[in-house]
Design an enzyme around this catalytic site. Structure first.
Site, PDB file in Angstrom:
ATOM      1  N   LYS A 252     -47.491 -23.691   9.008  1.00  0.00           N
ATOM      2  CA  LYS A 252     -46.657 -24.102  10.120  1.00  0.00           C
ATOM      3  C   LYS A 252     -47.158 -25.434  10.710  1.00  0.00           C
ATOM      4  CE  LYS A 252     -44.993 -20.111   9.003  1.00  0.00           C
ATOM      5  NZ  LYS A 252     -45.329 -18.864   9.647  1.00  0.00           N
TER       6      LYS A 252
ATOM      7  N   TYR B 128     -45.406 -11.304  14.498  1.00  0.00           N
ATOM      8  CA  TYR B 128     -44.788 -11.745  13.256  1.00  0.00           C
ATOM      9  C   TYR B 128     -44.484 -10.546  12.350  1.00  0.00           C
ATOM     10  CZ  TYR B 128     -44.407 -14.050   8.733  1.00  0.00           C
ATOM     11  OH  TYR B 128     -43.974 -14.460   7.503  1.00  0.00           O
TER      12      TYR B 128
ATOM     13  N   ARG C 251     -63.344 -20.580  -7.236  1.00  0.00           N
ATOM     14  CA  ARG C 251     -62.898 -19.526  -6.325  1.00  0.00           C
ATOM     15  C   ARG C 251     -63.882 -19.425  -5.153  1.00  0.00           C
ATOM     16  NH1 ARG C 251     -64.246 -14.610  -7.474  1.00  0.00           N
ATOM     17  NH2 ARG C 251     -63.682 -14.705  -9.658  1.00  0.00           N
TER      18      ARG C 251
ATOM     19  N   ASP D 110     -53.842 -14.561  16.534  1.00  0.00           N
ATOM     20  CA  ASP D 110     -52.964 -15.381  15.695  1.00  0.00           C
ATOM     21  C   ASP D 110     -52.505 -16.552  16.557  1.00  0.00           C
ATOM     22  OD1 ASP D 110     -50.859 -16.547  14.306  1.00  0.00           O
ATOM     23  OD2 ASP D 110     -50.099 -14.652  13.516  1.00  0.00           O
TER      24      ASP D 110
END
Ligand SMILES: *Cc1c(COP(=O)(O)O)cnc(C)c1O
Length: 382
Positions: free
Chosen positions: A198, A101, A49, A173
């Site tokens: 994306k 978004y 992690r 972003d």
């Protein structure tokens, strides 16, 4: 690495031969833990992690391609956004873009508002609105440019100056532009966020997010959040995004080339009312786009003259090459209905306020032959 040109960086970023075998591709280190020689004596890896070599290679690559010092990978784009908001405390204020978004808006309003963080939504395309919204409590400015789905452009450099003066971080972003077309850190942003799902991944086969920053202490804070909250991507997914990055420049060039052809086709179509694409010279923020971007990409939206849900649905269900699906940025073309799909979580009144009408159709133009894409649209639109 930072001295190389764009394409060379995309191919070589983070790619060191594996020290144990010489493998040219970073192996998928599918492990949860690492054996220690003695308590606390390890090779820099303790528990996956916190550290994983495949993720480390990807995070180095992310930093290089965004011209930053540090990269952090997350299990999704919204997980990366979530980590940024966790920098804040109750009472802090965020100035956020009114048009962004839908999932970011949902995270802000439905999850974080209840923890006492305030979000002030303004039209950031006019930077005077950002300046006017600054208070003593402003700790973060969040913008998206170009925006999803209306392709609005915000002047990153101007907003960075306002944020700096306000003593607030600016997070951009950069999902729609990708690092091939735009590098917000170079323009003064503090953090760049990506939905790696994306363009970075580029093949519609992975969900992932990224943050890139320069400041060492900001990196420490975000790394602490990453390992404490645990929204880390698995090594296989890191491998896929690393592989995607290697062809980002060639894919983006084709997305841009096809984007120009499709945007102009749509604009000249008699049944189409408006085309939203920042490459048009009469786009309201085209001059800024030209300054801060290297190209205009393959994302665009349009409305039919008959701006009804029914007319839009007919187009949406008639294309064969453009698949009806959420998401974007893959090699294949997608068509989407923001009002009922990607932006359904935004109340209708809020959507209409920013111009996101019921009939708006969004395209993610892929890298197929543009002529085939045009024939597909011709059949669907009539
Ligand atoms: C998809 C997307 C996100 C969210 O990313 P996920 O990987 O789906 O969590 C954030 N911002 C933009 C602009 C997006 O397109």
């Amino acid at each position: 690495m930072s001295t190389y040109r764009l394409s060379t960086k995309f191919i070589h970023a983070g790619a060191e031969p594996d020290p144990s075998t010489g493998a040219i591709m970073t192996p998928i280190y599918q492990t949860s833990t690492y054996v220690q020689k003695a308590p606390g004596v390890n090779q820099g890896f303790e528990y996956a992690r916190s550290q994983n070599p495949t993720r480390k290679a990807l995070e180095e690559a992310l930093a290089i391609i965004e011209n930053g010092r540090h990269g952090l990978a997350f299990s999704s784009g919204v997980a990366a956004t979530d980590a940024v908001i966790k920098l804040l405390n109750p009472g802090d204020e965020v100035i956020a873009a009114a048009d962004m978004y839908g999932g970011t808006y949902r995270l802000f309003t439905r999850i974080f508002e209840k923890y006492g963080i305030r979000f002030i939504y303004v039209d950031t395309t006019d930077t005077a609105n950002v300046e006017a919204a600054v208070t003593a409590n402003t700790k973060l400015v969040w913008i998206e440019t170009p925006t999803n789905p209306l392709m609005n452009i915000t002047d990153i450099k101007a907003v960075a100056a306002i944020s700096k003066k306000a003593g607030a971080w600016l997070c951009v972003d950069n999902t729609f532009a990708s690092p091939y077309l735009q590098n917000p850190l170079d323009l003064g942003a503090d953090i760049v966020m990506h939905s790696s799902t994306k363009y970075l991944g580029g093949h519609s086969d992975v969900i992932q997010g990224a943050l890139v920053m320069n400041d060492d202490s900001l990196r420490e804070k975000l790394y602490f959040i990453q390992k404490s909250c645990g929204a880390v991507p698995g090594p296989m997914d890191c491998f896929l995004v690393l592989r995607g990055i290697k062809t980002l420049h060639v894919r983006m060039r084709q997305h841009c080339e096809n984007g120009i052809v499709i945007a102009n086709y749509l604009r000249n179509h008699p049944a189409i009312d408006k085309v939203y694409w920042c490459g048009f010279e009469d786009h309201p923020n085209h001059e800024i786009a030209k300054i801060q971007m290297r190209g205009f990409g393959g994302m665009m939206s349009f409305t039919l003259k008959n701006d009804s849900v029914e007319a839009a649905h007919k187009v949406l269900s008639s294309t064969k090459l453009f698949s009806l699906a959420e998401s974007l940025g893959g090699v294949e073309s997608l068509i989407n209905h923001p009002a009922s799909m990607t932006h359904a979580s935004i109340p209708r009144e809020e959507r209409l306020k920013v111009g996101l009408t019921d009939g708006l159709i969004r395209l993610s133009v892929g890298i197929e032959d543009a002529e085939d894409l045009i024939e597909d649209l011709k059949l669907a639109i009539g």
